[in-house]
Write an enzyme that holds these catalytic residues in place. Structure first.
Site, PDB file in Angstrom:
ATOM      1  N   ASP A 133      -1.546   6.359   6.353  1.00  0.00           N
ATOM      2  CA  ASP A 133      -2.641   5.509   5.887  1.00  0.00           C
ATOM      3  C   ASP A 133      -2.950   4.512   7.007  1.00  0.00           C
ATOM      4  O   ASP A 133      -2.167   3.614   7.277  1.00  0.00           O
ATOM      5  CB  ASP A 133      -2.194   4.784   4.607  1.00  0.00           C
ATOM      6  CG  ASP A 133      -3.257   3.863   4.054  1.00  0.00           C
ATOM      7  OD1 ASP A 133      -4.312   3.688   4.690  1.00  0.00           O
ATOM      8  OD2 ASP A 133      -3.022   3.299   2.954  1.00  0.00           O
ATOM      9  N   TRP A 150       0.811  -1.220   0.000  1.00  0.00           N
ATOM     10  CA  TRP A 150       0.000   0.000   0.000  1.00  0.00           C
ATOM     11  C   TRP A 150       0.841   1.265   0.000  1.00  0.00           C
ATOM     12  O   TRP A 150       0.389   2.320  -0.470  1.00  0.00           O
ATOM     13  CB  TRP A 150      -1.012  -0.015   1.147  1.00  0.00           C
ATOM     14  CG  TRP A 150      -2.019  -1.104   0.939  1.00  0.00           C
ATOM     15  CD1 TRP A 150      -2.154  -2.253   1.672  1.00  0.00           C
ATOM     16  CD2 TRP A 150      -2.996  -1.188  -0.111  1.00  0.00           C
ATOM     17  NE1 TRP A 150      -3.162  -3.037   1.142  1.00  0.00           N
ATOM     18  CE2 TRP A 150      -3.687  -2.407   0.064  1.00  0.00           C
ATOM     19  CE3 TRP A 150      -3.350  -0.356  -1.174  1.00  0.00           C
ATOM     20  CZ2 TRP A 150      -4.720  -2.807  -0.803  1.00  0.00           C
ATOM     21  CZ3 TRP A 150      -4.377  -0.764  -2.028  1.00  0.00           C
ATOM     22  CH2 TRP A 150      -5.051  -1.970  -1.836  1.00  0.00           C
ATOM     23  N   LYS A 207     -12.207  -1.896   6.518  1.00  0.00           N
ATOM     24  CA  LYS A 207     -11.416  -2.862   7.271  1.00  0.00           C
ATOM     25  C   LYS A 207     -11.862  -2.861   8.736  1.00  0.00           C
ATOM     26  O   LYS A 207     -12.267  -3.859   9.278  1.00  0.00           O
ATOM     27  CB  LYS A 207      -9.918  -2.534   7.199  1.00  0.00           C
ATOM     28  CG  LYS A 207      -9.148  -2.914   5.919  1.00  0.00           C
ATOM     29  CD  LYS A 207      -9.786  -2.547   4.631  1.00  0.00           C
ATOM     30  CE  LYS A 207      -9.061  -2.981   3.396  1.00  0.00           C
ATOM     31  NZ  LYS A 207      -8.004  -2.127   2.914  1.00  0.00           N
TER      32      LYS A 207
END
Ligand SMILES: *Cc1c(COP(=O)(O)O)cnc(C)c1O
Length: 361
Positions: A172, A102, A196
């Protein structure tokens, strides 16, 4: 009907109580004779739902008043692009610390706009560790420093907030937001897709120090401007009302359960169980991440060969343990242990792992 234990990395399991409440309110929210999804976002009913969700998330995460909290359509990847548009001038330097998949996508989204400097990169080590802070090469003129708090695919996480002094720290937190107490004031900006740890897919939260919203950034449309969203309480256009509502129910549930301190305790216990089963298997199961940075949210692990991996996926699913197949980028297996995953699920997984090893080891 029995609900299986769902180890999906995202979209991920939601608290059963939240799903039941949404089901009960589906046709008639609070006696108004319509579903909350059928009402105007500017009406008193939805405005109250939105304000409650904001107040509850501020309480859950102890977000200071000098931070704006935005609820935005879409996923974390969109926010990754907006960071450069809002906070860096055209071609300005930005520092990225890459600790997994990511971190790489975050760079991909800003390359057209800024001068990306990779300040540290875990890839040469197979993303099995986080480069030590004293090896990072931070730039003096960077607009911000970006990290990925928890790498959902590679299974590495920052256990502590790194100290950076050259520029505000942007992070993030898509797969670890609200999983433990956090000092928000150490960050310039925190963003997360909700799917999530916070609710359903389709909505993201952005927590940003208000003074940063004054930066000029790049030429861009108003709809891509965080300051405009902040000025209009995230109702610049029609927000994803259903997602916002479900996020609100999820956050309320987390508060009722005891808040982030309680989830930190539960998450540590769940992760200790699963890592314990891996490390105690005599090498039958393997996790290759350095113990000090092992993720408590996402645990990638491996069996000796592909045949066994495929068998594990099939048999675990039949046993009511869903979505244990690893991400295609790394293969193997992966267990995601988000806030809404009950402790009994981790115990059931560990019991299954021991039984599987007995039969196949
Ligand atoms: C899932 C995830 C993303 C991507 O989120 P989208 O909502 O699909 O854009 C980004 N970063 C992390 C850490 C993630 O776990």
């Amino acid at each position: 009907m029995t609900r299986a234990y769902n180890f999906s990395a995202g979209p991920a399991t939601l608290p059963e109580a939240v799903l039941r409440q949404a089901q009960a309110e589906m046709l008639d929210w609070n006696g108004v004779g319509a579903s909350i999804v059928e009402l105007s976002h500017r009406g008193a009913e939805f405005m109250a739902v939105a304000a409650r969700a904001e107040a509850d998330l501020r309480a859950l995460m102890a977000i200071p008043d000098d931070y704006a909290l935005l609820f935005m359509s879409g996923g974390a990847t969109t926010q990754q692009a907006l960071l450069a548009l809002n906070f860096a001038s055209p071609g300005q330097k930005v520092d990225y610390v890459v600790t997994g998949h990511w971190g790489k996508t975050a760079i991909k989204q800003v390359r057209p706009y800024v001068d990306v400097h990779v300040a540290a990169d875990g890839e040469p080590g197979g993303f099995r560790d986080i480069p030590a802070r004293d090896t990072w090469s931070l730039s003096e003129d960077a607009a911000y420093v970006h990290i990925t708090a928890n790498e959902t695919i590679h299974g590495v996480e920052f256990r502590d907030t790194p100290q950076v002094d050259n520029a505000p720290l942007f992070a993030d937190f898509s797969s670890s937001i609200a999983s433990e107490p956090l000092d928000v004031s150490k960050y310039g900006l925190i963003y997360a897709g909700a799917q999530k740890n916070l609710g359903p897919v389709g909505i993201s939260v952005v927590i940003v120090r208000r003074e940063l919203l004054e930066r000029a950034g790049q030429p861009r449309a108003d709809i891509f401007t965080y300051a405009s969203h902040a000025a209009r309480d995230s109702m610049l256009n029609t927000p994803p009302t259903w997602n916002w509502y479900l996020l609100g129910l999820t956050v309320k549930w987390m508060l009722e359960q005891g808040g982030v301190a309680e989830f930190a305790r539960r998450n540590a216990a769940k992760a200790a169980l699963v890592y314990g089963a891996i490390d105690g298997s005599g090498g039958f199961y393997r996790n290759e991440v350095a113990p000090a940075v092992r993720s408590r949210m996402n645990i990638p692990f491996f069996l000796p060969d592909e045949t066994l991996t495929a068998r594990f996926v099939t048999e675990s699913k039949s046993a009511g343990l869903l979505a244990l197949k690893g991400h295609k980028a790394v293969g193997g297996l992966r267990a995601s242990l988000y806030n809404a995953l009950p402790p009994e699920a981790a115990q059931a997984l560990v019991d299954f792992m021991r039984d599987f090893q007995r039969r196949n080891g």
